[in-house]
Design an enzyme around this catalytic site. Structure first.
Site, PDB file in Angstrom:
ATOM      1  N   ARG A  52      72.475  -0.559 -30.088  1.00  0.00           N
ATOM      2  CA  ARG A  52      71.833  -0.073 -28.855  1.00  0.00           C
ATOM      3  C   ARG A  52      71.469   1.403 -28.993  1.00  0.00           C
ATOM      4  NH1 ARG A  52      74.679   1.440 -24.635  1.00  0.00           N
ATOM      5  NH2 ARG A  52      76.330  -0.089 -24.927  1.00  0.00           N
ATOM      6  N   TYR A 104      48.132   2.015 -13.793  1.00  0.00           N
ATOM      7  CA  TYR A 104      48.780   0.759 -14.162  1.00  0.00           C
ATOM      8  C   TYR A 104      49.647   0.282 -12.990  1.00  0.00           C
ATOM      9  CZ  TYR A 104      51.514  -2.696 -16.595  1.00  0.00           C
ATOM     10  OH  TYR A 104      52.120  -3.873 -16.949  1.00  0.00           O
ATOM     11  N   ASP A 177      50.196   8.609 -20.150  1.00  0.00           N
ATOM     12  CA  ASP A 177      50.164   7.201 -20.563  1.00  0.00           C
ATOM     13  C   ASP A 177      48.841   7.009 -21.303  1.00  0.00           C
ATOM     14  OD1 ASP A 177      49.816   4.472 -20.835  1.00  0.00           O
ATOM     15  OD2 ASP A 177      50.579   3.986 -18.830  1.00  0.00           O
ATOM     16  N   LYS A 202      50.385  -3.379 -26.389  1.00  0.00           N
ATOM     17  CA  LYS A 202      48.921  -3.445 -26.362  1.00  0.00           C
ATOM     18  C   LYS A 202      48.357  -3.095 -27.738  1.00  0.00           C
ATOM     19  CE  LYS A 202      49.993  -4.256 -22.089  1.00  0.00           C
ATOM     20  NZ  LYS A 202      50.041  -3.218 -21.078  1.00  0.00           N
TER      21      LYS A 202
HETATM   22  C1  LIG Z   1      50.892  -2.728 -20.130  1.00  0.00           C
HETATM   23  C2  LIG Z   1      50.880  -1.314 -19.672  1.00  0.00           C
HETATM   24  C3  LIG Z   1      52.059  -0.684 -19.292  1.00  0.00           C
HETATM   25  C4  LIG Z   1      53.402  -1.393 -19.251  1.00  0.00           C
HETATM   26  O1  LIG Z   1      53.783  -1.827 -20.518  1.00  0.00           O
HETATM   27  P1  LIG Z   1      54.674  -3.143 -20.800  1.00  0.00           P
HETATM   28  O2  LIG Z   1      54.767  -3.167 -22.276  1.00  0.00           O
HETATM   29  O3  LIG Z   1      53.946  -4.303 -20.198  1.00  0.00           O
HETATM   30  O4  LIG Z   1      55.977  -2.930 -20.124  1.00  0.00           O
HETATM   31  C5  LIG Z   1      51.985   0.659 -18.895  1.00  0.00           C
HETATM   32  N1  LIG Z   1      50.802   1.315 -18.883  1.00  0.00           N
HETATM   33  C6  LIG Z   1      49.664   0.722 -19.240  1.00  0.00           C
HETATM   34  C7  LIG Z   1      48.393   1.500 -19.203  1.00  0.00           C
HETATM   35  C8  LIG Z   1      49.651  -0.613 -19.649  1.00  0.00           C
HETATM   36  O5  LIG Z   1      48.499  -1.193 -19.998  1.00  0.00           O
END
Ligand SMILES: *Cc1c(COP(=O)(O)O)cnc(C)c1O
Length: 387
Positions: A52, A104, A177, A202
């Protein structure tokens, strides 16, 4: 070999050129052990004690992502949400934070729900408007500005360098982000951000077969050390197999992102003046409000994400958009983004009540298929929605 810095494509293709010291393998083994042997005197000089807290399976992906972002260190999490929420949980109750009005959706909901109940003072601002940010910053009280650029699902572009200046002048840190841009198109740390976050689910992984998140820091400072202990204590740790898959996915990041950018631009240009389309939202179009900023802070393309607002049929714009999404044959009707397959989604109904997304909007994640096939499928879907 000369020592010119290598291009990101080269770093990605070889995953930094690491080999396994024990076997000389060019692909790392999958380390599955949850625990590590201590020395006879009860120390652990290997530096590793328990999965962890630490896992050798993370090292290569973390080093590669840090190198691509130009950061000091990177840290993997079990999902993008685990990474993003750790940033906010590293603050103290009562701290004021600013985040985009349109962003998001799941993170926006968590900020307005859990984080607000927990005591953060969350304020949403229009991050496309520097004046709105300036007015909302409370010097000494605002501890964090959170930006997503381009931001879901209107692809609002925020000027990272200008935002960093404003945030820092007020004593706040800036976290970006950068999921939809990827480290190949935008490097927020070089523009002044303190922290970068990706949903590695992604583009970084790119094959729609795991969830993962990552934070990258500019400095190995107190804030970063707090984040490290939050990852260990909250337990949002990535699994070994997912880390291994992520490293494999990263090796083709540059090829996937480049193809997605080219196709997204082709699709945006094809539908921009289409008779069945109201508007195309894509930072690569000259008519897009954030285009000039995007040109400055994105290199090599404007990303693989765009949205199309569908012209109303006899039953209205929402009905036309939903009918078009129902009529696609090649695009997949599914949420998420950044995979090899192209996805289409009616965001307003996915987000539900309170969604700021126009009801006639379809969000498109462009994959790596041939652009002509993607265009033809959308064309026939729009025609059927208006038949
Ligand atoms: C998908 C996404 C998230 C969250 O990520 P997860 O891997 O689904 O927890 C946060 N910000 C953006 C822009 C995203 O596309």
């Amino acid at each position: 070999m000369d020592h010119k810095p290598l291009h990101p494509d080269t770093l990605a293709a070889q995953a930094l050129g690491w080999i396994d010291e024990t076997t000389r393998a060019v692909v790392p083994p999958i380390h599955a052990s949850s625990t590590y042997l201590r020395d006879p005197d009860n120390q652990f000089r290997s530096g590793r004690a328990y999965m962890r807290a630490d896992n050798p399976a993370f090292d290569q992906a973390q080093a590669l992502i840090a190198a691509l972002e130009g950061g000091t260190q990177a840290m993997l999490f079990a999902s993008g949400m685990a990474a993003a929420t750790a940033v906010f949980q590293s603050l103290a109750p009562g701290d004021h934070v600013l985040a985009p009005k349109v962003m998001y959706w799941s993170l926006r909901n968590w900020l307005l729900g859990f984080a607000s109940h927990w005591g953060l003072q969350v304020e949403l601002v229009d991050m496309g408007e520097p004046d709105a940010l300036r007015a909302a910053l409370q010097p000494g009280k605002t501890k964090l500005v959170w930006v997503e650029t381009p931001a879901n699902p209107l692809w609002t572009v925020t000027d990272i360098a200008a935002t960093a200046q404003l945030a820092h002048a007020a004593g706040a840190r800036l976290a970006v982000d950068s999921t939809t841009a990827s480290p190949l198109l935008t490097r927020p740390l070089a523009l002044g951000a303190d922290l970068v976050m990706h949903s590695a689910t992604k583009y970084l992984n790119g094959h729609s077969d795991l969830t993962a998140g990552v934070l990258v820091t500019r400095a190995d400072d107190d804030a970063w050390r707090r984040l490290k202990s939050i990852r260990v204590d909250l337990g949002g740790t990535l699994g070994s197999f997912e880390a291994w898959l992520l490293t494999r996915g990263l090796r083709t990041l540059h090829l996937r992102v480049q193809r997605a950018c080219e196709s997204a631009l082709a699709i945006a240009e094809y539908f921009e003046h289409h008779p069945l389309v109201e508007q195309v939202l894509y930072p690569g179009l000259a008519a897009f409000p954030g285009h000039e900023i995007a040109k400055r802070q994105m290199q090599g393309g404007f990303g693989g994400m765009l949205s199309i607002r569908v012209k109303a049929n006899a039953r209205g714009g929402e009905a036309a958009a939903v009918a078009a999404a129902a009529a696609v044959q090649l695009w997949k009707r599914a949420t998420s983004l950044g995979g090899t397959e192209s996805l289409i989604e009616h965001r307003a109904s996915v987000e539900g009540a309170g969604s700021p997304v126009p009801p006639d909007l379809l969000r498109l994640s462009v994959g790596i298929e041939h652009a002509a096939d993607l265009i033809a499928d959308l064309e026939q879907a729009l025609r059927r929605a208006h038949a």
